[in-house]
Design an enzyme around this catalytic site. Structure first.
Site, PDB file in Angstrom:
ATOM      1  N   SER A 144       1.098  -0.627   0.372  1.00 13.81           N
ATOM      2  CA  SER A 144      -0.027  -0.578  -0.141  1.00 13.81           C
ATOM      3  C   SER A 144       1.045   0.825  -0.453  1.00 13.81           C
ATOM      4  O   SER A 144       0.528   2.233  -0.401  1.00 13.81           O
ATOM      5  CB  SER A 144      -1.244   0.192   1.189  1.00 13.81           C
ATOM      6  OG  SER A 144      -1.539  -1.137   1.229  1.00 13.81           O
ATOM      7  N   HIS A 165      -1.173  -3.101  -7.610  1.00 14.89           N
ATOM      8  CA  HIS A 165      -2.188  -2.706  -6.147  1.00 14.89           C
ATOM      9  C   HIS A 165      -3.580  -2.855  -6.339  1.00 14.89           C
ATOM     10  O   HIS A 165      -4.081  -2.117  -7.092  1.00 14.89           O
ATOM     11  CB  HIS A 165      -1.418  -1.242  -5.569  1.00 14.89           C
ATOM     12  CG  HIS A 165      -1.848  -0.367  -4.541  1.00 14.89           C
ATOM     13  ND1 HIS A 165      -2.533   0.501  -4.339  1.00 14.89           N
ATOM     14  CD2 HIS A 165      -2.583  -0.942  -2.984  1.00 14.89           C
ATOM     15  CE1 HIS A 165      -2.975   0.652  -2.787  1.00 14.89           C
ATOM     16  NE2 HIS A 165      -2.705  -0.367  -2.281  1.00 14.89           N
ATOM     17  N   GLU A 177      -4.176  -0.701  -9.936  1.00 14.93           N
ATOM     18  CA  GLU A 177      -2.836   0.425 -10.202  1.00 14.93           C
ATOM     19  C   GLU A 177      -1.549  -0.536 -10.649  1.00 14.93           C
ATOM     20  O   GLU A 177      -1.449  -1.512 -10.144  1.00 14.93           O
ATOM     21  CB  GLU A 177      -2.198   1.178  -8.606  1.00 14.93           C
ATOM     22  CG  GLU A 177      -3.459   2.018  -8.378  1.00 14.93           C
ATOM     23  CD  GLU A 177      -3.233   2.887  -7.215  1.00 14.93           C
ATOM     24  OE1 GLU A 177      -3.637   3.969  -7.209  1.00 14.93           O
ATOM     25  OE2 GLU A 177      -2.283   2.797  -6.457  1.00 14.93           O
ATOM     26  N   ASN A 215      -3.553   5.950  -2.713  1.00 17.06           N
ATOM     27  CA  ASN A 215      -3.217   5.915  -1.155  1.00 17.06           C
ATOM     28  C   ASN A 215      -2.629   7.845  -0.415  1.00 17.06           C
ATOM     29  O   ASN A 215      -3.482   8.519   0.143  1.00 17.06           O
ATOM     30  CB  ASN A 215      -2.343   5.030  -1.009  1.00 17.06           C
ATOM     31  CG  ASN A 215      -3.650   3.588  -0.480  1.00 17.06           C
ATOM     32  OD1 ASN A 215      -4.431   3.232  -0.199  1.00 17.06           O
ATOM     33  ND2 ASN A 215      -2.605   2.716  -0.559  1.00 17.06           N
TER      34      ASN A 215
END
Ligand SMILES: CCCCCCCC(=O)CC(=O)SCCNC(=O)CCNC(=O)[C@H](O)C(C)(C)COP(=O)(O)OP(=O)(O)OC[C@H]1O[C@@H](n2cnc3c(N)ncnc32)[C@H](O)[C@@H]1OP(=O)(O)O
Ligand SMILES: NC(=O)C1=CN([C@@H]2O[C@H](COP(=O)(O)OP(=O)(O)OC[C@H]3O[C@@H](n4cnc5c(N)ncnc54)[C@H](O)[C@@H]3O)[C@@H](O)[C@H]2O)C=CC1
Length: 310
Positions: A144, A165, A177, A215
């Site tokens: 992350s 991701h 991602e 994120n």
């Protein structure tokens, strides 16, 4: 070689042309994310080895995958119970489990690592895998928040290293991602994008910057909500209600924190506050530290900001 494959994943068409030659993947970590990734990979026709530290954990992971697949089947095969049963058993049949990642390397085209958010532990794992995996095998991390380049530096296959991701819950969230480091070859990156399509995800291209796209925006927002609570400005329930009804989010920041896991949140914040001490958005949160110290990790432990005990 392109081949036609039947796919049944939620929200997409029932048949698709396979984009890549990735047939077998090894998912390391059978937790929240690893089990979701293994499920979607198997349900889109890939052979999967799922690895974790004990058979006990792996049995729980398989049980969770079974439950999640039941939800998919209930919807997709509402009028075709026989087809649903077949889909379930074929998907489960594509997932084998192991407590040794090294032992799975020989046959694998792609590794997706989804273990604990800790750089040293991820590096140790990848350096062992690097020695065991065939030359063509691509390595990726589902981290992350840790720079992919830092994880990749423990291997000698920088050109065949990238980030994939996924988002929680993996069977439902459509985004993937795809991250490249400067050394990632075009061939590797294109294979990862094509694999994302095979997984029936919408892909976005990301550089190896902190938090990639989602994120980098989501972590400051979630931590700001915790700081609001620390100041006593509003209750978790009111903050969650406000963001759901006032901003259209499916979950409020406290519901989402409990859903992703407070330990994962703390790992992210600790790493970023250490690496970017000048950025006030990333400073540690005493409330988060206290909850994690007490073992209150969110839904997975039965308590976090809310209680999930029955
Ligand atoms: C400070 C650090 C912070 C960052 C930490 C790092 C995190 C990361 O690195 C990146 C992340 O993943 S961030 C998290 C991203 N995820 C979200 O934002 C989820 C937000 N919540 C939702 O979308 C819905 O509440 C949700 C879909 C979860 C549930 O929806 P509902 O509330 O409407 O509940 P249901 O009616 O039960 O579900 C809706 C449909 O989805 C199906 N479903 C739900 N969970 C499933 C699962 N696990 N497996 C299979 N299917 C599932 C469910 O069956 C239902 O289907 P339909 O009947 O077709 O609607
Ligand atoms: N929780 C979330 O919403 C998201 C998490 N991530 C990332 O995915 C990764 C995994 O997160 P979660 O699935 O939430 O964690 P989790 O705690 O649910 O699962 C991690 C699993 O890895 C296993 N594990 C730990 N060390 C291992 C090793 N050396 N070998 C094999 N297995 C090992 C653990 O036993 C555990 O089952 C982390 O890097 C996290 O940052 C990414 C997107 C969303």
């Amino acid at each position: 070689m392109a081949s036609v494959c039947k796919t049944f994943s939620r929200g997409f068409s029932s048949s698709a042309i396979r984009q890549t030659t990735i047939k077998h993947l090894t998912v390391i970590g059978g937790g929240l994310m690893g089990s979701g990734i293994a499920q979607v990979a198997a349900s889109t026709g890939h052979q999967v080895s799922m690895v974790d530290q004990s058979d006990d954990i792996l049995n729980k992971s398989k049980a969770n995958i079974g439950k999640s697949l039941q939800r998919v089947v209930k919807k997709k095969f509402a009028d075709d119970p026989k087809g649903g049963e077949q889909f379930l058993s074929e998907t489960m049949g594509r997932i084998e489990t192991s407590t040794s990642a090294v032992a799975c390397m020989e046959k694998t085209d792609l590794v997706i690592e989804a273990i604990v958010e800790n750089l040293e532990i991820k590096q140790k794992l990848f350096s062992e895998l690097d020695a065991a995996a065939p030359k063509h095998t691509i390595f990726t991390s589902n981290t992350s928040s840790i720079p992919i380049g830092d994880i990749a530096s423990s291997t000698k296959r920088l050109d065949r290293f990238g980030g994939l991701h996924f988002f929680n819950p993996v069977p439902v969230m459509k985004l993937l991602e795809v991250i490249r480091i400067p050394a990632t070859s075009d061939e590797t990156f294109n294979k990862l994008l094509a694999f994302g399509k095979d997984m029936q995800k919408a892909t976005v291209n990301c550089k190896d910057t902190p938090g990639f796209i989602v994120n980098r925006l989501l972590v400051p927002y979630m931590i700001e909500a915790v700081r609001m609570l620390e100041r006593g400005d509003a209750s978790p329930r009111d903050i969650d209600t406000a963001m759901k009804l006032g901003a259209g989010y499916p979950m409020g920041p406290f519901e989402l924190s409990d859903y992703v896991g407070l330990d994962t949140m703390k790992f992210i914040l600790d790493g970023w506050s250490k690496n970017y001490p000048e950025n006030p958005l990333f400073r540690p949160s005493p409330m988060l530290d206290k909850l994690v110290g007490e073992g209150k990790l969110g839904a997975k432990s039965g308590e976090g900001f809310y209680s999930y005990k029955k």
